[in-house]
Design an enzyme around this catalytic site. Structure first.
Site, PDB file in Angstrom:
ATOM      1  N   GLU A  86       1.028  -0.490  -5.213  1.00  0.00           N
ATOM      2  CA  GLU A  86       0.111   0.407  -5.201  1.00  0.00           C
ATOM      3  C   GLU A  86       0.502   1.820  -5.838  1.00  0.00           C
ATOM      4  O   GLU A  86       0.995   2.526  -4.617  1.00  0.00           O
ATOM      5  CB  GLU A  86      -0.959   0.470  -3.827  1.00  0.00           C
ATOM      6  CG  GLU A  86      -2.029   1.209  -3.769  1.00  0.00           C
ATOM      7  CD  GLU A  86      -1.830   2.851  -3.689  1.00  0.00           C
ATOM      8  OE1 GLU A  86      -1.815   3.344  -4.537  1.00  0.00           O
ATOM      9  OE2 GLU A  86      -1.599   3.006  -2.299  1.00  0.00           O
ATOM     10  N   ASP A 130     -10.844   1.946  -1.012  1.00  0.00           N
ATOM     11  CA  ASP A 130     -11.194   3.534  -0.874  1.00  0.00           C
ATOM     12  C   ASP A 130     -12.117   4.181  -1.727  1.00  0.00           C
ATOM     13  O   ASP A 130     -12.688   5.517  -1.459  1.00  0.00           O
ATOM     14  CB  ASP A 130      -9.855   4.297  -1.154  1.00  0.00           C
ATOM     15  CG  ASP A 130      -9.196   4.062   0.192  1.00  0.00           C
ATOM     16  OD1 ASP A 130      -9.493   3.765   1.314  1.00  0.00           O
ATOM     17  OD2 ASP A 130      -7.742   3.877   0.136  1.00  0.00           O
ATOM     18  N   ASP A 153       0.909  -1.208   0.034  1.00  0.00           N
ATOM     19  CA  ASP A 153      -0.056  -0.024  -0.061  1.00  0.00           C
ATOM     20  C   ASP A 153       0.917   1.139  -0.069  1.00  0.00           C
ATOM     21  O   ASP A 153       1.955   1.259   0.798  1.00  0.00           O
ATOM     22  CB  ASP A 153      -0.901  -0.083   1.289  1.00  0.00           C
ATOM     23  CG  ASP A 153      -2.165   1.093   1.126  1.00  0.00           C
ATOM     24  OD1 ASP A 153      -2.585   1.390   0.200  1.00  0.00           O
ATOM     25  OD2 ASP A 153      -2.157   1.675   2.295  1.00  0.00           O
TER      26      ASP A 153
END
Length: 485
Positions: A332, A385, A285
């Protein structure tokens, strides 16, 4: 990076994004196994989840109490009470804390020698993180779960550990926490083996930063931007972007990269070691923070007044390669991405991410447009998200909705299936769709609204009656039709 990544990415795969807490039972119990059966029936071979660590009260899996530990609240109490040493039970299975205490007590009294040996072996093998974690959690419990940097000074970090013996109360709490981790990893291993046996890979998620209130920062404060009292001296976040006009202050300490590098990145090597045990594929991430990170002065209310600081990403990945060889990592790489970030990702041949909800702004060079996708990437309709497809699409103006359909070639299917089919059709090796989109949910199915704390973030879960009888067959047709079966 070679054989492991080649094995995982050599063929096209379809995936579903669903965190364990979003299962009907919100744990590692029977619904998790039923979901694996659903994936296999649908021809899906990738189950993407969010981080599995113990959370704070806000439930965010990106602000965990440990980068190694599993969340005890994910333990299936039904499976726990079915253990042979648990015996006859008359407890309330809705009370997780009491059930785990009962389980620990009965384990200490009635467990067989074989399972005790398994427990002892687990504690030895995981001691490199487990002992710090169980002591941290025991102390935290005696301090009414206050953040460690608000504890009495004598309890902070290794200052306390150096005092020597702990009392009986702490010993008991520590041993119960060892037991909880043993049960979590045991149940997770069984579920992962079941998924792998049905051809399903577990796609995990590793947040780049660590929660300030965590066993990791408490035990090794020298690796983080905290002062001698444990207070932040600088914190992580992102500048203004698609999600927030003032950026995001995450509140995490940043790394003291010089100290980490001097120690051969041992802390990171241990962290990745745990993730490799838990997952088949690991998403990093906020990957861009390993090239440069956004440093925000401690105490800032917004992320506007920050600065980019260089990180030793290349040296870190070389250390990881030297220790583990080929690694199944995905970067990511969303948000503010520079050529230097792209170069770091490509230097180590890491697949990136493409999110279709971002594809319809700007011009024809938008990297998220289907025609601009690369094979070495993972395409998503949206992430945890994002809003759901229907929530996002219905929020657009009529002109923008027409533009989306125009970019997609005016598909026959309405939303959300038009975008789902686009994802499976992509040249990207892996295509992942959130379960909410497959259930055709609107914004009520959104998992997280970034930058917002006091709402229903991280609480969404589905129920089996929402799964239409023909859903698995419908997914399987797309997976097969686009060469992902």
């Amino acid at each position: 990076m070679g054989r492991v990544k080649d094995r995982l990415f050599r063929r096209r795969r379809g995936g579903i994004l669903l965190h364990v807490t979003s299962l009907p039972g919100s744990n590692l119990g029977i619904d998790a196994y039923r979901f694996v059966d659903f994936l296999a029936e649908a021809g899906i071979t990738v189950w993407q989840i969010l981080p599995l660590g113990p959370t704070h009260e806000d439930l965010s899996p990106y602000q965990c109490l440990s980068v190694h530990a599993g969340n005890p609240k994910l333990i299936s109490l039904q499976f726990l009470v079915e253990e042979p040493w648990f015996g006859v039970y008359d407890i309330d299975l809705s009370d997780c804390g009491d059930a785990l205490w009962q389980g620990y007590r009965r384990f200490t009294l009635y467990a067989s020698q074989a399972i005790r040996a398994e427990f002892a072996a687990f504690c030895r093998e995981q001691a490199f993180w487990l002992e710090d974690y169980v002591l941290f959690q025991a102390l935290r419990e005696t301090q009414d779960n206050a953040p460690w940097f608000e504890w009495p000074q004598k309890l902070r970090g290794h200052v306390f550990k150096e005092l020597g013996a702990v009392g009986q109360e702490l010993e008991t709490l520590m041993d119960r926490n060892r037991f909880e981790q043993f049960i979590f990893f045991r149940q997770w291993s069984r579920l992962k083996n079941y998924a792998n046996g049905h051809g399903v890979l577990i796609f995990g998620d590793m947040p780049i930063f660590v929660a300030h209130d965590s066993a990791d920062v408490w035990a090794r404060p020298e690796y983080f931007t905290v002062d001698r009292g444990g207070r932040l001296t600088a914190m992580a976040g992102v500048p203004p972007d698609y999600f927030s006009a003032t950026g995001q202050c995450w509140g995490n300490p940043l790394y003291q990269w010089d100290r980490l590098e001097d120690d051969g990145f041992s802390w990171w090597l241990e962290r990745v070691r745990t993730q490799l045990k838990l997952c088949d594929i690991i998403r990093i991430d906020h990957f861009r923070g390993l090239e440069s990170y956004w440093e925000i002065p401690a105490g800032s209310k917004t992320a506007v007044k920050g600065r980019w600081v260089k990180a030793p990403g290349e040296a870190l990945f070389r250390a990881l390669e030297d220790s583990y060889g080929s690694l199944p990592l995905v970067a990511e790489d969303l948000g503010v991405i520079t050529p230097a970030v792209d170069a770091l990702r490509d230097q180590f041949h890491l697949p990136g991410m493409k999110v279709l909800q971002f594809a319809f702004e700007g011009g024809p060079d938008n990297p998220y447009l289907p025609e601009n996708h690369l094979e070495n990437c993972v395409v998503y309709t949206g992430t945890h998200d994002n809003d759901t497809i229907l929530g996002w699409f219905n929020s657009l103006s009529e002109d923008k909705r027409h533009h989306v359909y125009e970019c997609l070639g005016f598909p026959a299917e309405p939303m959300p299936w038009a975008l789902i089919e686009c994802a499976f059709q992509s040249v990207a090796k892996h295509a992942v769709v959130p379960m909410q989109d497959l259930l055709e949910l609107g914004s009520e199915g959104r998992m997280n609204l970034p930058g917002m704390i006091e709402n229903n973030n991280w609480r969404w879960h589905f129920n089996w009656p929402q799964v239409k009888p023909d859903l698995a067959a419908r997914i399987r047709y797309l997976v097969s039709h686009y060469g992902r079966l």
